[in-house]
Enzyme design. Structure first.
Site, PDB file in Angstrom:
ATOM      1  N   HIS A  53       0.823  -1.213   0.000  1.00  0.00           N
ATOM      2  CA  HIS A  53       0.000   0.000   0.000  1.00  0.00           C
ATOM      3  C   HIS A  53       0.860   1.267   0.000  1.00  0.00           C
ATOM      4  CE1 HIS A  53      -4.209  -1.371   0.702  1.00  0.00           C
ATOM      5  NE2 HIS A  53      -3.641  -2.431   1.264  1.00  0.00           N
TER       6      HIS A  53
ATOM      7  N   ASP B 131      -7.760  -1.514  -0.914  1.00  0.00           N
ATOM      8  CA  ASP B 131      -8.670  -2.493  -0.316  1.00  0.00           C
ATOM      9  C   ASP B 131     -10.081  -2.065  -0.668  1.00  0.00           C
ATOM     10  OD1 ASP B 131      -6.455  -3.691   0.799  1.00  0.00           O
ATOM     11  OD2 ASP B 131      -6.787  -2.868   2.802  1.00  0.00           O
TER      12      ASP B 131
ATOM     13  N   GLU C 275      -6.371 -12.352   0.807  1.00  0.00           N
ATOM     14  CA  GLU C 275      -7.352 -11.300   1.094  1.00  0.00           C
ATOM     15  C   GLU C 275      -8.221 -11.027  -0.130  1.00  0.00           C
ATOM     16  OE1 GLU C 275      -4.374  -8.828   4.135  1.00  0.00           O
ATOM     17  OE2 GLU C 275      -4.952  -7.953   2.208  1.00  0.00           O
TER      18      GLU C 275
ATOM     19  N   HIS D  99      -8.016  -7.104  -1.476  1.00  0.00           N
ATOM     20  CA  HIS D  99      -6.731  -6.452  -1.724  1.00  0.00           C
ATOM     21  C   HIS D  99      -6.322  -6.576  -3.190  1.00  0.00           C
ATOM     22  CE1 HIS D  99      -2.448  -5.569  -0.334  1.00  0.00           C
ATOM     23  NE2 HIS D  99      -2.251  -6.050  -1.553  1.00  0.00           N
TER      24      HIS D  99
END
Length: 220
Positions: free
Chosen positions: A134, A141, A199, A202
């Protein structure tokens, strides 16, 4: 909340002057997108506002913003859209996570975000790390919403839920929940993003412009 992406032998930490003039607020490019920047508030696994978040904004590289706009347009044809929980994450925020993870008695939001993981094992299991993709400015996200009601679609787990249940490939959820995850992944891939195996929320721009740079300027 796995953040082990992006470890490289040589890490470039960039100045605010270099990056602040480049990243864009996604709302200025995609007006219909919903944002709920959880690290600006207390509804996150730490339970407090995270260092480096001075405003509830989703900042991204211009290249990533173009991809998000493409995904939003594709979903809009079906009355759906994107809701963003986190985008650019400054390195001081990641440092905050690392400090917090070492304070084992601070488990304020454990029941919601990591009920089955001992806090002492967050590093060992890879949920907390010293670098995050990130921080390079092209990762976000995100989830799906109904554009009319603004309600989130059921994805089978919440955002930042530390569990195998959050893996996109997890089979122990309903067919509708699996379909929602698949739709999100397909739309994001079509817009030039790649997902993460742990995830469902993500995504990182495949051709991100700052592959070895971890920025420090705050979200403001």
């Amino acid at each position: 909340m796995k953040i082990i992406l992006g470890f490289v032998a040589l890490v470039s930490v960039c100045s605010a002057e270099v990056s602040a003039s480049e990243f864009v607020d996604i709302k200025s490019k995609v007006a219909s997108i919903e944002t709920e920047i959880r690290y600006y508030g207390e509804d996150n696994f730490v339970g407090q506002r995270i260092d480096g978040y001075l405003a509830p904004k989703c900042l991204l590289s211009p290249e990533a913003a173009i991809g998000v706009a493409k995904a939003q347009q594709a979903l809009g044809e079906f009355g759906l859209g994107l809701k963003v929980f986190d985008c650019y994450r400054p390195q001081p925020a990641v440092d905050h996570f690392v400090r917090w993870a070492k304070v084992l008695h601070d488990t304020k939001n454990k029941a919601k975000f990591y009920p089955d993981v001992p806090k002492s094992e967050l590093f060992e299991r890879g949920y907390i790390a010293a670098r995050s993709g990130h921080s390079r400015g092209s990762t976000l996200d995100v989830t799906l919403i109904d554009l009319k009601t603004k309600r989130e679609l059921d994805m089978g787990s919440g955002w930042d839920y530390f569990s195998p249940i959050s893996w996109p490939s997890y089979q122990g959820i309903s067919a509708a929940q699996r379909a929602n995850r698949m739709l999100l992944a397909q739309v994001m891939r079509g817009a030039g993003f790649i997902g993460l195996t742990e995830e469902w929320w993500h995504f990182t721009l495949l051709n991100e412009p700052h592959k070895e740079q971890y920025f420090t300027h705050p979200v403001q």
